[in-house]
Design a protein around this motif. Sequence first.
Motif, PDB file in Angstrom:
ATOM      1  N   MET A   1       0.852  -1.166   0.000  1.00  0.00           N
ATOM      2  CA  MET A   1       0.000   0.000   0.000  1.00  0.00           C
ATOM      3  C   MET A   1       0.899   1.231   0.000  1.00  0.00           C
ATOM      4  O   MET A   1       1.703   1.417   0.895  1.00  0.00           O
ATOM      5  N   VAL A   2       0.792   2.076  -1.024  1.00  0.00           N
ATOM      6  CA  VAL A   2       1.589   3.279  -1.163  1.00  0.00           C
ATOM      7  C   VAL A   2       0.645   4.459  -1.292  1.00  0.00           C
ATOM      8  O   VAL A   2      -0.301   4.422  -2.068  1.00  0.00           O
ATOM      9  N   ARG A   3       0.914   5.508  -0.529  1.00  0.00           N
ATOM     10  CA  ARG A   3       0.060   6.698  -0.605  1.00  0.00           C
ATOM     11  C   ARG A   3       0.583   7.631  -1.684  1.00  0.00           C
ATOM     12  O   ARG A   3       1.745   7.969  -1.689  1.00  0.00           O
ATOM     13  N   GLN A   4      -0.295   8.022  -2.578  1.00  0.00           N
ATOM     14  CA  GLN A   4       0.053   8.976  -3.620  1.00  0.00           C
ATOM     15  C   GLN A   4      -1.031  10.037  -3.673  1.00  0.00           C
ATOM     16  O   GLN A   4      -2.118   9.800  -4.192  1.00  0.00           O
ATOM     17  N   LYS A   5      -0.756  11.198  -3.129  1.00  0.00           N
ATOM     18  CA  LYS A   5      -1.701  12.319  -3.146  1.00  0.00           C
ATOM     19  C   LYS A   5      -3.108  11.880  -2.766  1.00  0.00           C
ATOM     20  O   LYS A   5      -4.044  11.965  -3.542  1.00  0.00           O
ATOM     21  N   GLU A   6      -3.241  11.351  -1.542  1.00  0.00           N
ATOM     22  CA  GLU A   6      -4.532  10.946  -0.983  1.00  0.00           C
ATOM     23  C   GLU A   6      -5.127   9.700  -1.638  1.00  0.00           C
ATOM     24  O   GLU A   6      -6.223   9.308  -1.320  1.00  0.00           O
TER      25      GLU A   6
ATOM     26  N   ARG B   1       5.516  -4.407   2.245  1.00  0.00           N
ATOM     27  CA  ARG B   1       6.418  -3.428   2.855  1.00  0.00           C
ATOM     28  C   ARG B   1       5.724  -2.704   4.010  1.00  0.00           C
ATOM     29  O   ARG B   1       6.298  -2.513   5.078  1.00  0.00           O
ATOM     30  N   SER B   2       4.479  -2.294   3.801  1.00  0.00           N
ATOM     31  CA  SER B   2       3.721  -1.623   4.859  1.00  0.00           C
ATOM     32  C   SER B   2       3.531  -2.544   6.053  1.00  0.00           C
ATOM     33  O   SER B   2       3.691  -2.124   7.203  1.00  0.00           O
ATOM     34  N   LEU B   3       3.195  -3.790   5.786  1.00  0.00           N
ATOM     35  CA  LEU B   3       2.997  -4.759   6.857  1.00  0.00           C
ATOM     36  C   LEU B   3       4.287  -4.965   7.644  1.00  0.00           C
ATOM     37  O   LEU B   3       4.275  -5.005   8.879  1.00  0.00           O
ATOM     38  N   ALA B   4       5.408  -5.053   6.959  1.00  0.00           N
ATOM     39  CA  ALA B   4       6.695  -5.220   7.641  1.00  0.00           C
ATOM     40  C   ALA B   4       7.006  -4.004   8.516  1.00  0.00           C
ATOM     41  O   ALA B   4       7.462  -4.146   9.658  1.00  0.00           O
ATOM     42  N   GLY B   5       6.725  -2.819   8.019  1.00  0.00           N
ATOM     43  CA  GLY B   5       6.959  -1.608   8.796  1.00  0.00           C
ATOM     44  C   GLY B   5       6.089  -1.534  10.033  1.00  0.00           C
ATOM     45  O   GLY B   5       6.548  -1.169  11.121  1.00  0.00           O
TER      46      GLY B   5
ATOM     47  N   ARG C   1       4.739  -4.095  11.605  1.00  0.00           N
ATOM     48  CA  ARG C   1       5.221  -5.124  12.543  1.00  0.00           C
ATOM     49  C   ARG C   1       6.439  -4.634  13.320  1.00  0.00           C
ATOM     50  O   ARG C   1       6.536  -4.837  14.526  1.00  0.00           O
ATOM     51  N   ASP C   2       7.374  -3.987  12.623  1.00  0.00           N
ATOM     52  CA  ASP C   2       8.559  -3.450  13.299  1.00  0.00           C
ATOM     53  C   ASP C   2       8.171  -2.408  14.342  1.00  0.00           C
ATOM     54  O   ASP C   2       8.680  -2.414  15.459  1.00  0.00           O
ATOM     55  N   ALA C   3       7.272  -1.506  13.963  1.00  0.00           N
ATOM     56  CA  ALA C   3       6.833  -0.458  14.895  1.00  0.00           C
ATOM     57  C   ALA C   3       6.140  -1.062  16.109  1.00  0.00           C
ATOM     58  O   ALA C   3       6.411  -0.664  17.250  1.00  0.00           O
ATOM     59  N   LEU C   4       5.261  -2.024  15.870  1.00  0.00           N
ATOM     60  CA  LEU C   4       4.557  -2.658  16.987  1.00  0.00           C
ATOM     61  C   LEU C   4       5.509  -3.450  17.872  1.00  0.00           C
ATOM     62  O   LEU C   4       5.330  -3.505  19.095  1.00  0.00           O
ATOM     63  N   TYR C   5       6.530  -4.044  17.288  1.00  0.00           N
ATOM     64  CA  TYR C   5       7.509  -4.782  18.080  1.00  0.00           C
ATOM     65  C   TYR C   5       8.233  -3.841  19.044  1.00  0.00           C
ATOM     66  O   TYR C   5       8.425  -4.167  20.215  1.00  0.00           O
ATOM     67  N   VAL C   6       8.605  -2.666  18.572  1.00  0.00           N
ATOM     68  CA  VAL C   6       9.353  -1.708  19.385  1.00  0.00           C
ATOM     69  C   VAL C   6       8.448  -1.013  20.402  1.00  0.00           C
ATOM     70  O   VAL C   6       8.850  -0.762  21.539  1.00  0.00           O
ATOM     71  N   LEU C   7       7.214  -0.717  20.024  1.00  0.00           N
ATOM     72  CA  LEU C   7       6.312   0.065  20.878  1.00  0.00           C
ATOM     73  C   LEU C   7       5.183  -0.773  21.464  1.00  0.00           C
ATOM     74  O   LEU C   7       4.156  -0.234  21.865  1.00  0.00           O
ATOM     75  N   ASN C   8       5.385  -2.083  21.536  1.00  0.00           N
ATOM     76  CA  ASN C   8       4.327  -2.980  21.988  1.00  0.00           C
ATOM     77  C   ASN C   8       3.890  -2.713  23.426  1.00  0.00           C
ATOM     78  O   ASN C   8       4.636  -2.143  24.215  1.00  0.00           O
ATOM     79  N   GLY C   9       2.681  -3.123  23.728  1.00  0.00           N
ATOM     80  CA  GLY C   9       2.165  -2.976  25.085  1.00  0.00           C
ATOM     81  C   GLY C   9       1.484  -1.641  25.292  1.00  0.00           C
ATOM     82  O   GLY C   9       1.484  -0.772  24.439  1.00  0.00           O
ATOM     83  N   LYS C  10       0.915  -1.517  26.475  1.00  0.00           N
ATOM     84  CA  LYS C  10       0.169  -0.297  26.760  1.00  0.00           C
ATOM     85  C   LYS C  10       0.974   0.744  27.520  1.00  0.00           C
ATOM     86  O   LYS C  10       0.469   1.822  27.807  1.00  0.00           O
TER      87      LYS C  10
END
Length: 120
Positions: free
Chosen positions: A1-6, A17-21, A23-32
Amino acid sequence: MVRQKETIVHTKSACARSLAGVRDALYVLNGKWKLPIIIALSEGPLRFKDLQRRVEGITPKLLSKELKELEQNEFVVRHVYPQIPVLIEYELTEYSNSLDDIIEAMADWGLQHRARIQSR
């Protein structure tokens, strides 16, 4: 999924690629607790007990664990001042500023979602 002018363009590689990103973000910032800790530290350096008071409901053991993980991911730095008694403070790193837009977007979305659910 790529955003191009809305417009969102869905391709297999863009979605992967979006899913991998995400997952990485959730891995680092996981939990409440990680984002509330970062938000509490955004006001400036805090000692452990002061941080625990600001992040209501977190146990000392869990706060310690979360702070270590935030240090490992370079969002928080721990300062030890050699005095009696030893003073330890936690502070956000410059890198933690990379989360500012994400936190703001999540806060905005959360308020909109709450309003939507409450208006039912």
